[in-house]
Design a protein around this motif. Structure first.
Motif: not given
Ligand SMILES: *[C@@H]1O[C@H](CO)[C@@H](O)[C@H](O)[C@H]1NC(C)=O
Length: 450
Positions: A394-398
């Motif tokens: 998974x990824x996140x903003x930034x």
């Protein structure tokens, strides 16, 4: 001045002061350490300057080890011409592990410190070093030596350099209060060694404890701190220069540390040091023509796409970002992955130098840095190693950083949108192997995710 936040008044002052020659540069300057080497022509200097300017680097810190040979003085002139033509800046970082004393470099410094492309801070020409913190030049102390041979000698000519040396070698463990008591000659300090864990620290991530000590004590003394930012240090030249300092996620980890600590200046190590493997720009062939050992582990190991990770960081840092979540790409995404094409367990039986010290501290990983916009959601990283999918992350903003254990064979990373569309991808051009009869190469392949 140092603690002012950006306001329109400051912006206006900046605009006004830029009308004068020798404009004050702001704090938060970001520099790249640049080894002055033999150059093939002005096109190389222009390319370096334009590439660095494009990623919002303010200046090159020109590492000078030879102040008089024509290959060095020609390269310096080419770089100043290129910088002046492209509104870029340069300052000197004299290499005191090679040069004997300040009086040796003073003529060169005096020649260029008034150049329109010379980087100034508070109206003063910026000056740095690599080492020199334990040398006294015949005076009673290093401070006295630098005071008389550098500052007093220049004061006679009306020149007052803003002196920010790397004095890591001064003899103490960190830049503590004692250091600043004993070295009033400095206007600030840079660290070099805190950019990576020491080999002796073992398999650990880089710490910012020394940077924090330096920053706090520098500010308490009314001085500045210039923090080093680097990817790895792999040197494989001769028996005395054969080591591996992590590496792995060091670059994004240091970016996070810079944002958390908010140093006054940042110096990227390096633009073009092929010998230590931490270059992010071109390593021109003329500079390493006489160094086949270095060619053997840097030719074909392109690091240009670390620039894609660094450029948004530099802009975010200057705009006041304090966390990785605030480091967002200029477009829909930006990123790279990097890996060593040789497993750490390799015997390296055909390499007379053998394995580098610190090889045990390496990890066989695909290392990923991926920047996503603040609005990003549901995006994943699909990682292939040895020809099959080994992870979906998974990824996140930034700025996201991630590692996945690597297998021999080809490597690939895909960026996958929430609806399953592949937004971007990057594939290795060099397979990972378990052993080699050739060079025991711990340098990184850096792959653009585009
Ligand atoms: C280094 O940091 C990364 C990212 O936080 C983490 O995944 C990894 O386990 C750490 N490695 C070590 C040796 O502490």
């Amino acid at each position: 001045m140092r603690f002012w936040s950006p306001t329109s008044a400051v912006a206006l002052l900046g605009t006004l002061s830029s009308l004068f020659r020798g404009v004050d540069a702001d704090l938060k300057g970001v520099f790249a350490h640049y080894l002055v080497g033999s150059m093939g022509g002005s096109d190389e200097a222009v390319k370096d300057v334009q590439d660095a300017k494009k990623m919002s680097i303010d200046a090159f810190a020109l590492n000078v080890q030879d102040v008089s040979s024509s290959w060095a003085t020609n390269a310096i002139q080419l770089l100043f011409d290129a910088a002046a033509a492209n509104d870029f800046k340069l300052f000197f970082s004299f290499d005191m592990s090679v040069l004997d004393q300040p009086s040796t470099f003073l003529p060169l410094f005096k020649q260029y410190q008034g150049n329109s492309a010379y980087y100034r801070h508070e109206g003063r020409p910026f000056l740095s070093t690599f080492d020199g913190g334990s040398k006294s030049f015949g005076a009673s102390s290093p401070n006295a030596g630098w005071q008389s041979q550098l500052k007093d000698a220049l004061a006679a000519d009306g020149i007052n350099p803003f002196f920010v040396p790397d004095f890591d070698d001064y003899g103490g463990a960190t830049y503590d209060a004692n250091f600043f008591n004993n070295y009033p000659v400095v206007d600030g300090v840079m660290s070099w060694e805190s950019a990576w864990p020491e080999v002796s620290e073992g398999l650990v991530n880089v710490s910012s404890a020394k940077d924090q000590t330096a920053l706090v004590n520098a500010h308490a003394a009314g001085k500045v701190y210039m923090m080093p930012l680097s990817s790895v240090q792999f040197k494989h030249i001769d028996p005395g220069q054969n080591w591996y300092r992590r590496g792995e996620l060091n670059l994004p980890l240091r970016i996070g540390q810079v944002l958390a600590l908010q140093p006054d200046f940042v110096e990227i190590i390096t633009w073009n040091d092929a010998g230590e493997s931490h270059y992010i720009g071109n390593c021109w062939p003329e500079a390493i023509a006489g160094a086949p050992a270095i060619q053997a582990y840097s030719n074909g190991y392109d690091h240009m796409h670390w620039q894609d990770v660094l450029a948004p960081f530099i802009v975010a840092y200057k705009n006041g970002a304090t966390s990785l979540a605030q480091v967002t790409p200029f477009g829909a995404f930006a990123g790279a992955f990097w890996y060593r094409p040789l497993l750490k367990s390799a015997s390296c039986s055909g390499d007379g130098l053998g394995k580098p010290s610190g090889w045990e501290n390496a990890e066989d990983l695909i290392n990923i840095a991926m920047l996503l916009p603040a609005t990003s959601s549901g995006v994943t990283l699909r990682v292939y190693s040895g020809g099959s999918v080994v992870a979906t992350l998974p990824t996140n903003p930034g700025l996201n950083m991630a590692t996945v254990p690597i297998k021999t064979g080809p490597q690939r990373v895909e960026l996958v949108a929430a609806d399953g569309t592949i937004m971007g991808a990057g594939s290795s051009t060099q397979d990972v192997v378990a052993d080699t009869s050739g060079v025991c190469n711990f340098n990184y392949q850096v792959v653009h995710i585009a």
